[in-house]
Design a protein around this motif. Structure first.
Motif, PDB file in Angstrom:
ATOM      1  N   THR A  83      10.540  -7.635 -30.518  1.00 55.71           N
ATOM      2  CA  THR A  83      11.625  -6.710 -30.824  1.00 55.71           C
ATOM      3  C   THR A  83      11.224  -5.942 -32.079  1.00 55.71           C
ATOM      4  O   THR A  83      10.885  -6.551 -33.098  1.00 55.71           O
ATOM      5  CB  THR A  83      12.952  -7.442 -31.082  1.00 55.71           C
ATOM      6  OG1 THR A  83      13.344  -8.134 -29.898  1.00 55.71           O
ATOM      7  CG2 THR A  83      14.044  -6.459 -31.483  1.00 55.71           C
ATOM      8  N   GLY A  84      11.233  -4.621 -32.001  1.00 55.15           N
ATOM      9  CA  GLY A  84      10.961  -3.795 -33.170  1.00 55.15           C
ATOM     10  C   GLY A  84      12.269  -3.236 -33.713  1.00 55.15           C
ATOM     11  O   GLY A  84      13.106  -2.759 -32.948  1.00 55.15           O
ATOM     12  N   ARG A  96       9.609   4.178 -29.015  1.00 51.55           N
ATOM     13  CA  ARG A  96       9.974   3.995 -27.614  1.00 51.55           C
ATOM     14  C   ARG A  96       9.071   4.817 -26.695  1.00 51.55           C
ATOM     15  O   ARG A  96       8.658   4.353 -25.624  1.00 51.55           O
ATOM     16  CB  ARG A  96      11.433   4.383 -27.403  1.00 51.55           C
ATOM     17  CG  ARG A  96      12.428   3.463 -28.096  1.00 51.55           C
ATOM     18  CD  ARG A  96      13.865   3.835 -27.749  1.00 51.55           C
ATOM     19  NE  ARG A  96      14.827   2.971 -28.441  1.00 51.55           N
ATOM     20  CZ  ARG A  96      15.576   3.336 -29.475  1.00 51.55           C
ATOM     21  NH1 ARG A  96      15.506   4.595 -29.922  1.00 51.55           N
ATOM     22  NH2 ARG A  96      16.407   2.495 -30.052  1.00 51.55           N
ATOM     23  N   SER A  97       8.779   6.029 -27.108  1.00 42.27           N
ATOM     24  CA  SER A  97       7.911   6.889 -26.307  1.00 42.27           C
ATOM     25  C   SER A  97       6.507   6.304 -26.195  1.00 42.27           C
ATOM     26  O   SER A  97       5.901   6.301 -25.111  1.00 42.27           O
ATOM     27  CB  SER A  97       7.852   8.287 -26.934  1.00 42.27           C
ATOM     28  OG  SER A  97       6.971   9.125 -26.223  1.00 42.27           O
ATOM     29  N   PHE A 108      13.470  -2.204 -28.728  1.00 41.55           N
ATOM     30  CA  PHE A 108      13.636  -1.542 -30.025  1.00 41.55           C
ATOM     31  C   PHE A 108      15.113  -1.449 -30.362  1.00 41.55           C
ATOM     32  O   PHE A 108      15.950  -1.144 -29.499  1.00 41.55           O
ATOM     33  CB  PHE A 108      13.011  -0.146 -30.005  1.00 41.55           C
ATOM     34  CG  PHE A 108      11.517  -0.179 -29.874  1.00 41.55           C
ATOM     35  CD1 PHE A 108      10.720  -0.520 -30.958  1.00 41.55           C
ATOM     36  CD2 PHE A 108      10.904   0.107 -28.664  1.00 41.55           C
ATOM     37  CE1 PHE A 108       9.345  -0.573 -30.842  1.00 41.55           C
ATOM     38  CE2 PHE A 108       9.527   0.058 -28.534  1.00 41.55           C
ATOM     39  CZ  PHE A 108       8.745  -0.286 -29.624  1.00 41.55           C
ATOM     40  N   ARG A 109      15.427  -1.703 -31.640  1.00 40.66           N
ATOM     41  CA  ARG A 109      16.810  -1.672 -32.101  1.00 40.66           C
ATOM     42  C   ARG A 109      16.894  -0.918 -33.419  1.00 40.66           C
ATOM     43  O   ARG A 109      16.023  -1.042 -34.277  1.00 40.66           O
ATOM     44  CB  ARG A 109      17.336  -3.095 -32.315  1.00 40.66           C
ATOM     45  CG  ARG A 109      17.460  -3.891 -31.037  1.00 40.66           C
ATOM     46  CD  ARG A 109      17.969  -5.293 -31.286  1.00 40.66           C
ATOM     47  NE  ARG A 109      17.968  -6.070 -30.053  1.00 40.66           N
ATOM     48  CZ  ARG A 109      18.099  -7.383 -29.999  1.00 40.66           C
ATOM     49  NH1 ARG A 109      18.265  -8.068 -31.112  1.00 40.66           N
ATOM     50  NH2 ARG A 109      18.085  -8.014 -28.830  1.00 40.66           N
ATOM     51  N   ASN A 115      19.825  -6.303 -43.705  1.00 38.30           N
ATOM     52  CA  ASN A 115      21.054  -6.815 -43.095  1.00 38.30           C
ATOM     53  C   ASN A 115      20.948  -6.589 -41.593  1.00 38.30           C
ATOM     54  O   ASN A 115      21.542  -5.671 -41.036  1.00 38.30           O
ATOM     55  CB  ASN A 115      22.286  -6.110 -43.670  1.00 38.30           C
ATOM     56  CG  ASN A 115      23.583  -6.662 -43.121  1.00 38.30           C
ATOM     57  OD1 ASN A 115      23.642  -7.805 -42.668  1.00 38.30           O
ATOM     58  ND2 ASN A 115      24.635  -5.852 -43.150  1.00 38.30           N
ATOM     59  N   THR A 116      20.200  -7.459 -40.922  1.00 40.37           N
ATOM     60  CA  THR A 116      19.779  -7.208 -39.541  1.00 40.37           C
ATOM     61  C   THR A 116      20.895  -7.324 -38.517  1.00 40.37           C
ATOM     62  O   THR A 116      20.784  -6.776 -37.419  1.00 40.37           O
ATOM     63  CB  THR A 116      18.673  -8.199 -39.137  1.00 40.37           C
ATOM     64  OG1 THR A 116      19.225  -9.538 -39.136  1.00 40.37           O
ATOM     65  CG2 THR A 116      17.496  -8.124 -40.104  1.00 40.37           C
ATOM     66  N   MET A 117      21.944  -8.094 -38.812  1.00 40.18           N
ATOM     67  CA  MET A 117      23.021  -8.377 -37.857  1.00 40.18           C
ATOM     68  C   MET A 117      22.519  -9.209 -36.675  1.00 40.18           C
ATOM     69  O   MET A 117      23.177  -9.264 -35.634  1.00 40.18           O
ATOM     70  CB  MET A 117      23.670  -7.075 -37.348  1.00 40.18           C
ATOM     71  CG  MET A 117      24.138  -6.140 -38.443  1.00 40.18           C
ATOM     72  SD  MET A 117      25.451  -6.849 -39.464  1.00 40.18           S
ATOM     73  CE  MET A 117      26.826  -6.828 -38.308  1.00 40.18           C
ATOM     74  N   GLU A 118      21.375  -9.865 -36.827  1.00 43.05           N
ATOM     75  CA  GLU A 118      20.837 -10.721 -35.770  1.00 43.05           C
ATOM     76  C   GLU A 118      21.429 -12.126 -35.887  1.00 43.05           C
ATOM     77  O   GLU A 118      21.891 -12.538 -36.955  1.00 43.05           O
ATOM     78  CB  GLU A 118      19.310 -10.780 -35.876  1.00 43.05           C
ATOM     79  CG  GLU A 118      18.611  -9.467 -35.579  1.00 43.05           C
ATOM     80  CD  GLU A 118      18.744  -9.058 -34.127  1.00 43.05           C
ATOM     81  OE1 GLU A 118      18.163  -9.714 -33.253  1.00 43.05           O
ATOM     82  OE2 GLU A 118      19.459  -8.070 -33.867  1.00 43.05           O
TER      83      GLU A 118
END
Length: 273
Positions: A83-84, A96-97, A108-109, A115-118
């Motif tokens: 995950t990037g 993404r391209s 990708f996020r 503060n990743t929110m993961e």
């Protein structure tokens, strides 16, 4: 500000950093040290990652401040489920391209590395390259990374001190200027506009590591955040030698002499896998 950079009374340092990297996205992959320009360099990166993190074997990896996903692709090469994350949408658009054109299965996020929110204990591996020097609050960021790593998970940081010149760097800079004046060497053209250079310097003056992100200082903060087995690897010469062939002569020599490093650290406990 020009070039899409915002100016306003509520515009803070984090906004400026985000806008800066958004502006850099269009030319980011043109610079050696950002994109990879040879298989020799790619192999050197693979060896560095494998040396510290081992093979992927489907383990979950989060590549923070992934930019155009250069490191994300290296991790994917080695078998990690990648995950990037980046907070600059123009960077993610290019990431993404690139992944689509290469047929890569990388997620990708849009997110903030501080503060990743993961979810808690979610990733086996976290990586980042040239992120730490930009952090506004490294202790908070390191605590966040510790939180989202699984017990036994590993963190790999690749960064450097881009403020303080070593004696060797000072000598290289003086020699470069001297030979340019004699006409034996041409000035090496900067990739950034004067305005972006000024913004870069303004950001650098305000971040936590404004006096330079020395490896020992970063390692000490990682220990305070709870990480164990913190190790500094200063042997990145194979990578820098490969990059030097695509830089001007003096920039290539300077790259090899700079205080750049990898740091690997582990979250204590037994792996959940």
């Amino acid at each position: 500000m020009a070039n899409g950079l915002v100016d306003g009374t509520n515009y803070n340092l984090r906004d400026e950093i985000k806008a800066y990297w958004s502006e850099r996205a269009s030319t980011f992959d043109l610079s050696p040290g950002h994109e990879i320009f040879s298989e020799k360099e790619r192999t050197a990166w693979h060896d560095l990652i494998s040396r510290h993190l081992g093979r992927g074997e489907g383990r979950a990896a989060l590549d923070l401040a992934c930019g155009t996903a250069v490191v994300s692709h290296l991790l994917d090469d080695l078998g990690f489920a990648v995950t990037g994350m980046d907070w600059a949408e123009p960077m993610l658009k290019r990431a993404r391209s690139k992944a689509a054109s290469r047929g890569r299965d990388i997620t990708f996020r849009l997110g903030d590395a501080e503060n990743t929110m993961e979810p808690d204990s979610h990733y086996d591996v976290i990586t980042n390259r040239h992120l730490v020097w930009t952090l506004v609050d490294p202790p908070a960021a390191f605590a966040e990374w510790y939180r989202i790593l699984k017990p036994g998970g590993q963190l790999l940081i690749v960064d450097g001190d881009f403020v303080n010149l070593s004696l060797k760097e000072q000598i290289v800079a003086k020699l470069s200027t001297f030979f340019q004046r004699l006409g034996f060497a041409s000035a090496e053209t900067a990739k950034m506009s004067p305005q972006l250079v000024e913004i870069h310097q303004n950001i650098l003056a305000q971040v936590h590591f404004s006096r330079g992100a020395r490896a020992g200082a970063v390692a000490d903060l990682l220990v305070k955040a709870g990480f164990e087995s913190v190790r500094i690897d200063s042997n990145l010469r194979r990578i820098f030698r490969a990059q030097a062939k695509h830089l001007g002569f003096w920039k290539g020599v300077a790259r090899i002499t700079q205080h750049r490093y990898a740091i690997v650290a582990t979250k204590g406990g037994t792996s959940l896998r």
